[in-house]
Design an enzyme around this catalytic site. Structure first.
Site, PDB file in Angstrom:
ATOM      1  N   GLY A 193       0.724  -3.180  -0.436  1.00 22.04           N
ATOM      2  CA  GLY A 193      -0.250  -3.117  -1.516  1.00 22.04           C
ATOM      3  C   GLY A 193      -1.310  -2.037  -1.355  1.00 22.04           C
ATOM      4  O   GLY A 193      -1.555  -1.258  -2.286  1.00 22.04           O
ATOM      5  N   GLY A 207      -0.377  -7.028   5.839  1.00 25.42           N
ATOM      6  CA  GLY A 207      -1.709  -7.259   6.379  1.00 25.42           C
ATOM      7  C   GLY A 207      -1.972  -6.492   7.651  1.00 25.42           C
ATOM      8  O   GLY A 207      -1.660  -5.311   7.790  1.00 25.42           O
ATOM      9  N   ASP A 218       6.123 -11.817  -0.489  1.00 25.34           N
ATOM     10  CA  ASP A 218       6.416 -13.170  -0.004  1.00 25.34           C
ATOM     11  C   ASP A 218       7.606 -13.769  -0.742  1.00 25.34           C
ATOM     12  O   ASP A 218       8.486 -14.406  -0.145  1.00 25.34           O
ATOM     13  CB  ASP A 218       5.196 -14.073  -0.183  1.00 25.34           C
ATOM     14  CG  ASP A 218       4.069 -13.739   0.778  1.00 25.34           C
ATOM     15  OD1 ASP A 218       4.323 -13.032   1.771  1.00 25.34           O
ATOM     16  OD2 ASP A 218       2.929 -14.174   0.533  1.00 25.34           O
TER      17      ASP A 218
END
Length: 287
Positions: free
Chosen positions: A72, A39, A189
């Site tokens: 990603g 992120g 994760d």
């Protein structure tokens, strides 16, 4: 003169904060902290530099960070350049053999080494590897029509322990190997949770782009037990993309991790805030 006085006040405040942090630094002395990086912390060179400096500071305080990263957006960008179509099922990437080749190239190559370089640039000693190295993550193919997506079934923690004890900061790309040598794409994760469990880590920090687990009124729940998480999920309060994160937390705790924090990685120095202050930076889940 006014500028000099302001600088002195700032210096005094900084010294006071460092002094107040001492009990927390002592509490985590020698602790293994697994950090899922993704992120916002990977969104810019400035954010990466700040994160890298924090990791070096942790190591300097005899706290042992282990970083598991995602990537990603970088994967999506490369797939677009190569004109390889991408399909998602329930938010998870379908990983064809062609896609996995790109995932491995991006994660183990560009992304992993950029994090390693950032940490080393701040005076740290980072070493990059993937879950395939030394069979760190042995996987089975995940259920559903996701292709070469893996679920970890075994963790070879020895390779990570050896790096930690030699003073290095391991930086791990979320890939796994199958029992027949296949390469599996592993959710970041999930990989972080499995590695934290294999290391019996003191803490797992999941850096996200949300402020934490929220109650029905939208307020962040700072302390939760595993039982409360299960209850909130059954009631639908925990829903959507937060479910896999809390499930990762519960799995990690079941595997021996002392506590998991789902935290706001958008905050500057989020890891230091969580570990070195009483304020914290998200939702802590304990057994």
């Amino acid at each position: 003169m006014e500028k000099s006085k302001a600088m002195k006040r700032d210096s005094i405040a900084t010294a006071r904060l460092l002094s107040e942090a001492l009990p927390n630094i002592q509490r985590h002395d020698g602790a293994i902290i697994v950090i899922k990086l993704g992120g916002h912390a990977m969104s810019s060179p400035e954010a990466m530099k700040s994160f890298a400096r924090d990791m070096v500071m942790l190591r300097q305080c005899n706290i042992k960070p282990v970083i598991v990263h995602g990537g990603g957006p970088m994967i999506n960008s490369m797939l677009e350049k190569l004109e390889i179509p991408t399909e998602f099922v329930n938010g998870k990437r379908v990983s064809t053999p062609e896609t996995v080749d790109v995932v491995e190239m991006v994660l183990s190559g560009k992304v992993n080494k950029s994090i390693v370089s950032a940490i080393n640039g701040q005076g740290g000693r980072a070493v990059g590897l993937s879950g395939k190295d030394a069979n760190l993550l042995v996987c089975e193919q995940a259920a559903g029509d996701l292709g070469m997506v893996g679920d970890p079934v075994a963790v070879n923690a020895k390779v990570v322990f050896s790096l930690i004890e030699s003073g290095f900061i391991p930086v791990i790309a979320p890939l796994g190997t199958g029992k027949n040598g296949e390469t599996f794409n592993v959710n970041g994760d999930t990989a972080a949770g499995a590695i934290a469990g294999g290391l019996k880590a003191n803490r797992l920090l999941l850096l996200t782009d949300v402020s934490g687990v929220k109650d029905a009124d939208g307020d962040v729940l700072t302390n939760l037990s595993a039982e409360q998480v299960s209850d909130l999920t059954e009631k639908g309060v925990i829903s959507g993309g937060m479910i896999p994160k809390t499930q990762t937390a519960l799995d990690a705790i079941n595997d021996g991790v002392r506590a998991v924090v789902i935290m706001d990685g958008r905050m500057a120095n989020a890891c230091l805030l969580e570990l070195f202050t009483d304020y914290g930076a998200g939702s802590m889940i304990r057994a």
